[in-house]
Design a protein around this motif. Structure first.
Motif, PDB file in Angstrom:
ATOM      1  N   PHE A 274       0.840  -1.201   0.000  1.00 24.73           N
ATOM      2  CA  PHE A 274       0.000   0.000   0.000  1.00 24.73           C
ATOM      3  C   PHE A 274       0.872   1.247   0.000  1.00 24.73           C
ATOM      4  O   PHE A 274       1.706   1.431   0.885  1.00 24.73           O
ATOM      5  CB  PHE A 274      -0.913  -0.023   1.229  1.00 24.73           C
ATOM      6  CG  PHE A 274      -1.962   1.063   1.267  1.00 24.73           C
ATOM      7  CD1 PHE A 274      -2.884   1.210   0.248  1.00 24.73           C
ATOM      8  CD2 PHE A 274      -2.039   1.933   2.349  1.00 24.73           C
ATOM      9  CE1 PHE A 274      -3.865   2.197   0.289  1.00 24.73           C
ATOM     10  CE2 PHE A 274      -3.012   2.920   2.406  1.00 24.73           C
ATOM     11  CZ  PHE A 274      -3.926   3.056   1.372  1.00 24.73           C
ATOM     12  N   LEU A 275       0.722   2.070  -1.030  1.00 25.32           N
ATOM     13  CA  LEU A 275       1.385   3.373  -1.133  1.00 25.32           C
ATOM     14  C   LEU A 275       2.901   3.270  -0.977  1.00 25.32           C
ATOM     15  O   LEU A 275       3.531   4.109  -0.335  1.00 25.32           O
ATOM     16  CB  LEU A 275       0.801   4.350  -0.101  1.00 25.32           C
ATOM     17  CG  LEU A 275      -0.709   4.599  -0.200  1.00 25.32           C
ATOM     18  CD1 LEU A 275      -1.157   5.574   0.874  1.00 25.32           C
ATOM     19  CD2 LEU A 275      -1.095   5.098  -1.579  1.00 25.32           C
ATOM     20  N   GLY A 276       3.474   2.263  -1.595  1.00 26.69           N
ATOM     21  CA  GLY A 276       4.926   2.128  -1.598  1.00 26.69           C
ATOM     22  C   GLY A 276       5.513   1.385  -0.414  1.00 26.69           C
ATOM     23  O   GLY A 276       6.732   1.199  -0.338  1.00 26.69           O
ATOM     24  N   PHE A 277       4.659   0.942   0.503  1.00 30.78           N
ATOM     25  CA  PHE A 277       5.113   0.215   1.686  1.00 30.78           C
ATOM     26  C   PHE A 277       4.446  -1.157   1.724  1.00 30.78           C
ATOM     27  O   PHE A 277       3.425  -1.387   1.079  1.00 30.78           O
ATOM     28  CB  PHE A 277       4.780   0.984   2.967  1.00 30.78           C
ATOM     29  CG  PHE A 277       5.505   2.289   3.096  1.00 30.78           C
ATOM     30  CD1 PHE A 277       6.732   2.360   3.736  1.00 30.78           C
ATOM     31  CD2 PHE A 277       4.959   3.462   2.585  1.00 30.78           C
ATOM     32  CE1 PHE A 277       7.410   3.565   3.861  1.00 30.78           C
ATOM     33  CE2 PHE A 277       5.629   4.671   2.703  1.00 30.78           C
ATOM     34  CZ  PHE A 277       6.859   4.721   3.338  1.00 30.78           C
ATOM     35  N   GLN A 278       5.036  -2.052   2.499  1.00 30.33           N
ATOM     36  CA  GLN A 278       4.437  -3.342   2.811  1.00 30.33           C
ATOM     37  C   GLN A 278       4.047  -3.289   4.285  1.00 30.33           C
ATOM     38  O   GLN A 278       4.915  -3.197   5.162  1.00 30.33           O
ATOM     39  CB  GLN A 278       5.429  -4.481   2.554  1.00 30.33           C
ATOM     40  CG  GLN A 278       4.823  -5.860   2.550  1.00 30.33           C
ATOM     41  CD  GLN A 278       4.096  -6.194   1.247  1.00 30.33           C
ATOM     42  OE1 GLN A 278       4.182  -5.443   0.298  1.00 30.33           O
ATOM     43  NE2 GLN A 278       3.381  -7.302   1.222  1.00 30.33           N
ATOM     44  N   LEU A 279       2.734  -3.285   4.550  1.00 31.86           N
ATOM     45  CA  LEU A 279       2.240  -3.071   5.907  1.00 31.86           C
ATOM     46  C   LEU A 279       1.897  -4.401   6.572  1.00 31.86           C
ATOM     47  O   LEU A 279       1.186  -5.228   5.999  1.00 31.86           O
ATOM     48  CB  LEU A 279       0.986  -2.189   5.881  1.00 31.86           C
ATOM     49  CG  LEU A 279       1.104  -0.825   5.194  1.00 31.86           C
ATOM     50  CD1 LEU A 279      -0.220  -0.075   5.308  1.00 31.86           C
ATOM     51  CD2 LEU A 279       2.236   0.004   5.770  1.00 31.86           C
ATOM     52  N   TYR A 328       8.789   6.578   8.008  1.00 32.63           N
ATOM     53  CA  TYR A 328       7.500   6.078   8.485  1.00 32.63           C
ATOM     54  C   TYR A 328       7.444   4.551   8.486  1.00 32.63           C
ATOM     55  O   TYR A 328       6.443   3.974   8.878  1.00 32.63           O
ATOM     56  CB  TYR A 328       6.361   6.645   7.629  1.00 32.63           C
ATOM     57  CG  TYR A 328       5.970   8.047   8.039  1.00 32.63           C
ATOM     58  CD1 TYR A 328       4.876   8.264   8.865  1.00 32.63           C
ATOM     59  CD2 TYR A 328       6.704   9.146   7.611  1.00 32.63           C
ATOM     60  CE1 TYR A 328       4.515   9.553   9.250  1.00 32.63           C
ATOM     61  CE2 TYR A 328       6.348  10.428   7.986  1.00 32.63           C
ATOM     62  CZ  TYR A 328       5.258  10.626   8.811  1.00 32.63           C
ATOM     63  OH  TYR A 328       4.923  11.900   9.191  1.00 32.63           O
ATOM     64  N   ALA A 329       8.531   3.912   8.013  1.00 34.01           N
ATOM     65  CA  ALA A 329       8.611   2.448   8.048  1.00 34.01           C
ATOM     66  C   ALA A 329       9.884   2.048   8.794  1.00 34.01           C
ATOM     67  O   ALA A 329      10.702   2.900   9.174  1.00 34.01           O
ATOM     68  CB  ALA A 329       8.633   1.889   6.625  1.00 34.01           C
ATOM     69  N   ASN A 330      10.048   0.742   8.979  1.00 28.95           N
ATOM     70  CA  ASN A 330      11.241   0.227   9.659  1.00 28.95           C
ATOM     71  C   ASN A 330      12.379   0.157   8.642  1.00 28.95           C
ATOM     72  O   ASN A 330      12.648  -0.887   8.051  1.00 28.95           O
ATOM     73  CB  ASN A 330      10.945  -1.165  10.240  1.00 28.95           C
ATOM     74  CG  ASN A 330       9.706  -1.146  11.119  1.00 28.95           C
ATOM     75  OD1 ASN A 330       8.629  -1.522  10.691  1.00 28.95           O
ATOM     76  ND2 ASN A 330       9.866  -0.712  12.348  1.00 28.95           N
ATOM     77  N   THR A 331      13.063   1.281   8.449  1.00 26.80           N
ATOM     78  CA  THR A 331      14.048   1.388   7.366  1.00 26.80           C
ATOM     79  C   THR A 331      15.413   1.881   7.845  1.00 26.80           C
ATOM     80  O   THR A 331      16.213   2.330   7.040  1.00 26.80           O
ATOM     81  CB  THR A 331      13.538   2.365   6.281  1.00 26.80           C
ATOM     82  OG1 THR A 331      13.249   3.641   6.889  1.00 26.80           O
ATOM     83  CG2 THR A 331      12.295   1.831   5.602  1.00 26.80           C
ATOM     84  N   THR A 332      15.695   1.785   9.135  1.00 24.57           N
ATOM     85  CA  THR A 332      16.974   2.304   9.639  1.00 24.57           C
ATOM     86  C   THR A 332      18.154   1.623   8.941  1.00 24.57           C
ATOM     87  O   THR A 332      19.082   2.296   8.457  1.00 24.57           O
ATOM     88  CB  THR A 332      17.085   2.091  11.159  1.00 24.57           C
ATOM     89  OG1 THR A 332      15.979   2.734  11.793  1.00 24.57           O
ATOM     90  CG2 THR A 332      18.393   2.665  11.687  1.00 24.57           C
ATOM     91  N   GLY A 333      18.118   0.298   8.864  1.00 26.09           N
ATOM     92  CA  GLY A 333      19.205  -0.426   8.215  1.00 26.09           C
ATOM     93  C   GLY A 333      19.313  -0.100   6.742  1.00 26.09           C
ATOM     94  O   GLY A 333      20.423   0.039   6.204  1.00 26.09           O
ATOM     95  N   LEU A 334      18.177   0.021   6.064  1.00 22.37           N
ATOM     96  CA  LEU A 334      18.169   0.355   4.642  1.00 22.37           C
ATOM     97  C   LEU A 334      18.794   1.712   4.396  1.00 22.37           C
ATOM     98  O   LEU A 334      19.622   1.882   3.496  1.00 22.37           O
ATOM     99  CB  LEU A 334      16.730   0.333   4.124  1.00 22.37           C
ATOM    100  CG  LEU A 334      16.517   0.859   2.701  1.00 22.37           C
ATOM    101  CD1 LEU A 334      17.197  -0.048   1.688  1.00 22.37           C
ATOM    102  CD2 LEU A 334      15.027   0.983   2.385  1.00 22.37           C
TER     103      LEU A 334
END
Length: 349
Positions: A274-279, A328-334
């Motif tokens: 949804f909207l570029g994220f996987q929720l 807004y997502a879990n993207t710290t490592g990315l």
């Protein structure tokens, strides 16, 4: 209404809205150089009904999918804002709470938050999106929806001018769909809104407003939200959502639109794209292609900076804007991995 629309105060406000974030663009700067003369000319054309929209500049984008974008001349974008300044409040009161696109105080991040909150409460989701949405929008149906709120025939005349300016632009993008009761004349129905117009984004909400109310009043899902033509319905069982799918397809046929085939209920634990994220109920991931797309974009920006075509501030602004979005997502490592690979070269100016 029309006197307010063509008033100087409304037109100058429309200019500032249309120019926001774009005043460095050549066409906007040229308009601003003779701002009063240009606005007076627009005002005169609107008042004597000699206004005609200009030619669109059309181009394709390929993210996330191939779409034809049509950009109106800047003076027409000023007119679009002038119109929306007037008619948006008339329709805003009738929109449901959980419609999130192109509305003040809504947007993608609030839609994502709302979708995840539903995913934590209900085990199943039905995701649908409209096939060929903007090319399929039927002018007669849209105009009927506009006339329910707009009582001034002169404002409707301006709506017609903008609608007619987009006729034919998306004809190659539309694959004819036949509905029960159609005859051969159905192929000649006027349809399509140029993607890129402010009016098109707003009218998309107007077009689907009756559908939103049908969902909320008659289907009464446990949870429902819409972003443009992307819809999520939540429920406690697959059977419940299968039944709602049949009903919503029947209603959408009245609007002469269809959803992509293959829509079916799935467990929320599998993730909702949804909207570029996987929720997921307890976490969010950025879609892989979104990360790869931005990595390519940033590499191009860095190369342009090294060759003197853009400033370091432009590179920094792009990176910061992307960080703000994906945080807004879990993207710290990315984020760490991406910026570790990108090296900003020293440039001798």
């Amino acid at each position: 209404m029309y006197e307010i629309l063509t008033s100087w105060d409304n037109l100058i406000l429309a200019y500032y809205k249309a120019a926001k974030g774009k005043r460095g663009h050549a066409n906007v700067a040229a308009f601003e150089l003779r701002l009063e003369d240009n606005l007076l000319q627009i005002q005169q054309e609107l008042q004597d009904f000699s206004y005609h929209p200009g030619t669109y500049d059309s181009f394709y984008i390929h993210e996330p999918k191939r779409r034809l974008i049509s950009a109106a001349p800047f003076r027409d974008r000023v007119v679009h804002h002038a119109l929306c300044n007037l008619i948006e409040p008339l329709f805003e009161r009738s929109f449901i709470f959980d419609s999130y696109a192109n509305r003040v105080g809504k947007g993608t991040h609030r839609a994502i938050n709302r979708a995840q909150s539903f995913a934590r409460r209900f085990p199943f989701v039905l995701q649908c999106d409209v096939r060929q949405f903007f090319p399929s929008i039927d002018h007669a149906i849209l105009r009927s929806a506009l006339t329910r709120k707009i009582c001034d025939s002169r404002v409707l005349w301006l709506c017609d001018q903008i609608l007619e300016s987009g006729i034919g632009i998306l004809s190659d993008e539309y694959e004819m769909t036949w509905f029960p009761g159609d005859d051969l004349l159905a192929a000649n129905r006027l349809r399509g809104l140029p993607i890129g117009n402010l009016t098109s984004q707003f009218w998309a909400n107007v077009y689907l407003n009756s559908f939103d109310h049908f969902i909320m009043r008659h289907l009464r899902p446990k949870g429902y939200l819409r972003y443009v033509d992307d819809m999520l319905l939540f429920g406690r069982s697959k059977v419940e959502l299968w039944n709602k799918l049949v009903a919503l397809e029947s209603f959408l046929a009245k609007l002469r639109i269809t959803i992509h085939p293959g829509a079916h209920p799935v467990p929320v634990s599998e993730g909702i794209p949804f909207l570029g994220f996987q929720l997921f109920p307890q976490k969010r991931r950025l879609k892989r292609r979104k990360g790869l797309y931005y990595q390519r974009k940033l590499c191009h920006l860095v190369r342009d900076y090294a060759e003197g075509r853009v400033s370091l501030d432009a590179v920094s602004a792009s990176a910061q804007g992307w960080i703000n979005h994906v945080s807004y997502a879990n993207t710290t490592g990315l984020r760490k991995a991406l910026f570790r690979r990108i090296k900003i070269p020293k440039r001798e100016d």
